[in-house]
Scaffold this active site. Structure first.
Site, mmCIF file in Angstrom:
data_model
loop_
_atom_site.group_PDB
_atom_site.id
_atom_site.type_symbol
_atom_site.label_atom_id
_atom_site.label_comp_id
_atom_site.label_asym_id
_atom_site.label_seq_id
_atom_site.Cartn_x
_atom_site.Cartn_y
_atom_site.Cartn_z
ATOM 1 N N HIS A 281 -3.301 -0.639 1.262
ATOM 2 C CA HIS A 281 -2.509 -0.078 0.148
ATOM 3 C C HIS A 281 -1.897 -1.306 -0.509
ATOM 4 O O HIS A 281 -1.099 -2.005 0.146
ATOM 5 C CB HIS A 281 -1.435 0.866 0.707
ATOM 6 C CG HIS A 281 -0.553 1.510 -0.330
ATOM 7 N ND1 HIS A 281 -0.220 2.859 -0.292
ATOM 8 C CD2 HIS A 281 0.091 1.009 -1.407
ATOM 9 C CE1 HIS A 281 0.589 3.143 -1.305
ATOM 10 N NE2 HIS A 281 0.801 2.030 -1.993
ATOM 11 N N HIS B 123 -0.017 -4.300 -1.875
ATOM 12 C CA HIS B 123 1.400 -4.639 -1.726
ATOM 13 C C HIS B 123 1.599 -6.110 -2.032
ATOM 14 O O HIS B 123 0.717 -6.934 -1.825
ATOM 15 C CB HIS B 123 1.903 -4.311 -0.313
ATOM 16 C CG HIS B 123 1.049 -4.869 0.774
ATOM 17 N ND1 HIS B 123 -0.148 -4.297 1.138
ATOM 18 C CD2 HIS B 123 1.201 -5.960 1.550
ATOM 19 C CE1 HIS B 123 -0.693 -5.002 2.103
ATOM 20 N NE2 HIS B 123 0.101 -6.037 2.369
HETATM 21 P P1 AMP Z 1 -1.214 -7.595 4.771
HETATM 22 O O1 AMP Z 1 -1.747 -8.468 5.861
HETATM 23 O O2 AMP Z 1 -1.071 -8.318 3.467
HETATM 24 O O3 AMP Z 1 -1.983 -6.294 4.652
HETATM 25 O O4 AMP Z 1 0.265 -7.265 5.200
HETATM 26 C C1 AMP Z 1 0.658 -6.068 5.794
HETATM 27 C C2 AMP Z 1 2.084 -6.261 6.190
HETATM 28 O O5 AMP Z 1 2.653 -4.985 6.465
HETATM 29 C C3 AMP Z 1 2.277 -7.103 7.460
HETATM 30 O O6 AMP Z 1 3.064 -8.249 7.147
HETATM 31 C C4 AMP Z 1 2.992 -6.156 8.424
HETATM 32 O O7 AMP Z 1 3.979 -6.813 9.182
HETATM 33 C C5 AMP Z 1 3.591 -5.138 7.461
HETATM 34 N N1 AMP Z 1 3.841 -3.815 8.026
HETATM 35 C C6 AMP Z 1 2.967 -3.041 8.697
HETATM 36 N N2 AMP Z 1 3.558 -1.865 9.024
HETATM 37 C C7 AMP Z 1 4.819 -1.908 8.528
HETATM 38 C C8 AMP Z 1 5.916 -1.011 8.527
HETATM 39 N N3 AMP Z 1 5.849 0.188 9.123
HETATM 40 N N4 AMP Z 1 7.067 -1.395 7.924
HETATM 41 C C9 AMP Z 1 7.162 -2.615 7.343
HETATM 42 N N5 AMP Z 1 6.153 -3.498 7.285
HETATM 43 C C10 AMP Z 1 4.996 -3.153 7.886
#
Ligand code: AMP
Length: 114
Positions: free
Chosen positions: A101, A103
């Protein structure tokens, strides 16, 4: 999206400390911070990749990017910040995108190394 962790946070089905939200996006701290301050700016609309963005998503991303500097004081970004968008490719995932998703990582609060 049913099994999307960020959609669940946006719907309030998974708890998170949302620090900013508007009609376009929400901002909450990363669960596993890579800097002293590490937020995720997440569009309410579910799409995974920049390559999927059409006019509507392009405009949405533009609004989000323009909004982030206006949150500088409340997010503690006054000494500068870095934004990162990890993207899975057609053939691999060198950037390590975990959540499909789209971000925007916002990293700040200390001197950042490359
Ligand atoms: P990406 O590798 O760019 O997809 O980053 C995904 C990010 O989402 C990682 O840095 C995770 O630590 C973070 N993440 C995953 N689950 C959660 C959550 N429930 N709340 C906050 N951050 C999250």
């Amino acid at each position: 999206m049913e099994n999307c962790v960020f959609c669940k946070i946006i719907k309030g089905e998974i708890p998170s400390n949302i620090v900013y939200q508007d009609d376009d996006f929400v901002v909450f701290p990363d669960l596993s911070p890579k800097a002293k301050l590490h937020y995720l700016a997440v569009p309410r609309k579910h799409f995974a990749l920049l390559s999927e963005a059409e006019r509507e998503e392009e405009a949405l991303l533009g609004r989000i990017l323009a909004k982030i500097p206006t949150l500088s004081k409340e997010l503690g970004l006054e000494n500068g910040y870095r934004i990162v968008v990890n993207q899975k490719g057609e053939k691999g995932n060198d950037a390590g995108q975990e959540v499909m998703h789209l971000h925007i990582h916002i990293l700040a609060g200390e001197k950042l190394s490359m």
